[in-house]
Design an enzyme around this catalytic site. Structure first.
Site, PDB file in Angstrom:
ATOM      1  N   GLU A 166     -31.213  -6.564 -29.116  1.00 49.16           N
ATOM      2  CA  GLU A 166     -30.598  -7.903 -29.126  1.00 49.16           C
ATOM      3  C   GLU A 166     -30.754  -8.681 -27.824  1.00 49.16           C
ATOM      4  OE1 GLU A 166     -26.521  -7.380 -30.383  1.00 49.16           O
ATOM      5  OE2 GLU A 166     -27.109  -6.633 -32.354  1.00 49.16           O
ATOM      6  N   GLU A 279     -31.135  -1.383 -39.902  1.00 51.80           N
ATOM      7  CA  GLU A 279     -29.671  -1.378 -40.103  1.00 51.80           C
ATOM      8  C   GLU A 279     -29.290  -2.135 -41.374  1.00 51.80           C
ATOM      9  OE1 GLU A 279     -27.637  -2.745 -36.535  1.00 51.80           O
ATOM     10  OE2 GLU A 279     -29.052  -1.717 -35.221  1.00 51.80           O
TER      11      GLU A 279
HETATM   12  C1  XIL Z   1     -21.900  -1.382 -34.803  1.00 51.77           C
HETATM   13  C2  XIL Z   1     -21.206  -0.181 -35.428  1.00 51.77           C
HETATM   14  O1  XIL Z   1     -21.558  -0.097 -36.787  1.00 51.77           O
HETATM   15  C3  XIL Z   1     -19.714  -0.296 -35.270  1.00 51.77           C
HETATM   16  O2  XIL Z   1     -19.082   0.893 -35.712  1.00 51.77           O
HETATM   17  C4  XIL Z   1     -19.336  -0.582 -33.824  1.00 51.77           C
HETATM   18  O3  XIL Z   1     -17.950  -0.815 -33.739  1.00 51.77           O
HETATM   19  C5  XIL Z   1     -20.106  -1.773 -33.286  1.00 51.77           C
HETATM   20  O4  XIL Z   1     -21.497  -1.566 -33.466  1.00 51.77           O
HETATM   21  N1  XIL Z   1     -26.112  -4.169 -34.342  1.00 51.77           N
HETATM   22  C6  XIL Z   1     -26.358  -2.939 -33.782  1.00 51.77           C
HETATM   23  C7  XIL Z   1     -25.439  -1.819 -34.073  1.00 51.77           C
HETATM   24  O5  XIL Z   1     -27.406  -2.756 -33.155  1.00 51.77           O
HETATM   25  O6  XIL Z   1     -25.355  -0.928 -32.997  1.00 51.77           O
HETATM   26  C8  XIL Z   1     -24.064  -2.308 -34.439  1.00 51.77           C
HETATM   27  O7  XIL Z   1     -23.282  -1.184 -34.823  1.00 51.77           O
HETATM   28  C9  XIL Z   1     -24.149  -3.333 -35.545  1.00 51.77           C
HETATM   29  C10 XIL Z   1     -24.940  -4.530 -35.094  1.00 51.77           C
END
Ligand code: XIL
Length: 375
Positions: A166, A279
């Site tokens: 990000e 994701e």
């Molecule tokens: C999220 C997790 O799913 C949560 O449990 C945590 O509280 C915050 O992070 N982008 C990413 C992930 O790269 O690491 C994030 O994961 C979701 C958004």
């Protein structure tokens, strides 16, 4: 049913389902009383399928369910800097992540590493020095040390790393960026845009065999395509190794448009890197900022199934560009979208709260089967 591979697969499922009936309810029988087919197996090696997991899941009966469907895992949180080095420079807490990674390897699963450099879930010590903002030179040294230590620790066990997560941001209120759209995170602010080069260099030096990814959300956004492509070209131009782009793909039932996703997969492929869907989830709340869905209605589940099917059809069409599709969680009960960006009902995954296949699961399975028999 006449396909011998399918007959064999059904027998294998039956055996597996019987063996696991006592431990993993979602694995045994679907609502219709039939064994639940493995999604990963249906997709086949053409599109390796993965799931984000917690250490607790991998230590429970859920591990069998994960193994049934997936060939890859990624830690939802357990391998972020705040977990691996919460207290101080050079001090690590690897036990929990190690147990999870070793269990996955024992089950024959591959492990993605997520994530080394991010503006969130990074321990406060990283950016502080004697109570002040750390100097550029010290932060570079700490970054190199963190990446080197962590990548070396998991060397040979983690096959791919999200090195930077990000780094770019477009059109978001209250997020400061530079002229190129690079987020003014502490990394960018203190080191400058070259923090990305330094991160990738350190990761490739620590494990030359790991696949190194840049990972981001909204990667189909035209501004992001431009910025990320430019960054990848620059890294390559400087002789720095980057192997892939990770598309987080946190979607909703209406966003983003399929055509945008397709255009971006094609554009990134020009860079000569692999791509992974890292994701994936498809939220029922079309508006991420609102709480508008009190429960999963049949209409919404059908809409979600359609979206999942459309996306997987697209991913299979472009499988020459993609080396994995990973969903962000195992089942709806545990999905992060139940508590982010607010506490609310969500059901964005393929398995429901009882770990039973949803309409989206069956829709993706059909798409996978159709792709297998297609020329
Ligand atoms: C999220 C997790 O799913 C949560 O449990 C945590 O509280 C915050 O992070 N982008 C990413 C992930 O790269 O690491 C994030 O994961 C979701 C958004």
């Amino acid at each position: 049913m006449t396909d011998p591979a399918f007959r064999q697969f059904t027998r294998r499922q039956l055996t597996l389902a019987m063996a696991c009936a006592a431990v993993a309810p979602g694995l045994a029988l679907g609502a219709a009383g039939k064994p639940v087919p493995s999604l990963g197996q249906a997709l086949g090696p053409r599109l390796p399928f993965g799931m984000a997991v917690t250490p607790a899941q991998m230590a429970s009966s859920d591990a069998a369910l994960v193994q049934h469907h997936a060939s890859i895992i990624v830690a939802e949180n357990a391998m972020k800097p705040s977990e691996l080095s919460p207290r101080a420079e050079g001090q690590y807490s690897f036990e929990v992540a190690d147990a999870m990674v070793n269990k996955a390897l024992e089950l024959g699963l591959k492990v993605r590493g997520h994530t080394l450099i991010w503006h969130q879930q990074t321990p406060p010590w990283m950016f502080l020095e004697n109570g002040q903002t750390v100097s550029r030179a010290t932060l570079i040294e700490r970054m190199r040390r963190y990446i080197t230590d962590v990548v070396t620790h998991f060397k040979g066990r983690v096959y791919a790393w999200d090195v930077v997560n990000e780094a770019f941001c477009f059109g978001e209120a209250n997020v400061k960026t530079d002229a190129e759209g690079m987020r003014m995170s502490p990394w960018r602010e203190i080191i400058g845009p070259e923090f990305i080069d330094i991160a990738f260099e350190a990761a490739s030096a620590a494990d030359p065999n790991a696949l190194l990814f840049y990972n981001d959300y909204e990667t189909q956004n035209a501004d992001k395509v431009k910025a990320v492509s430019r960054m990848v070209r620059q890294l390559k131009g400087r002789g720095i190794k980057i192997d892939g782009i990770g598309h987080q793909s946190h979607m909703t039932v209406t966003h983003p448009r399929l055509s945008e996703v397709e255009a971006s997969l094609i554009a990134y492929a020009e860079l000569g890197v692999t791509q992974q869907i890292t994701e994936l989830d498809i939220a029922l709340n079309a508006d991420l900022t609102k709480n508008q869905v009190p429960r999963a209605t049949p209409r919404l589940l059908a809409l979600q199934a359609q979206r999942y099917a459309d996306m997987f059809r697209l991913f299979l069409k472009h499988r020459d560009k993609l080396s994995a599709v990973v969903v962000w969680g195992v089942d709806d009960r545990q999905s992060w979208l139940n508590y982010w960006p607010m506490r609310r009902f969500e059901a964005p995954l393929l398995l429901d709260r009882q770990q039973q296949p949803k309409p989206a699961f069956w829709a993706v399975l059909e798409v996978a089967k159709a792709a297998k028999t297609a020329p």
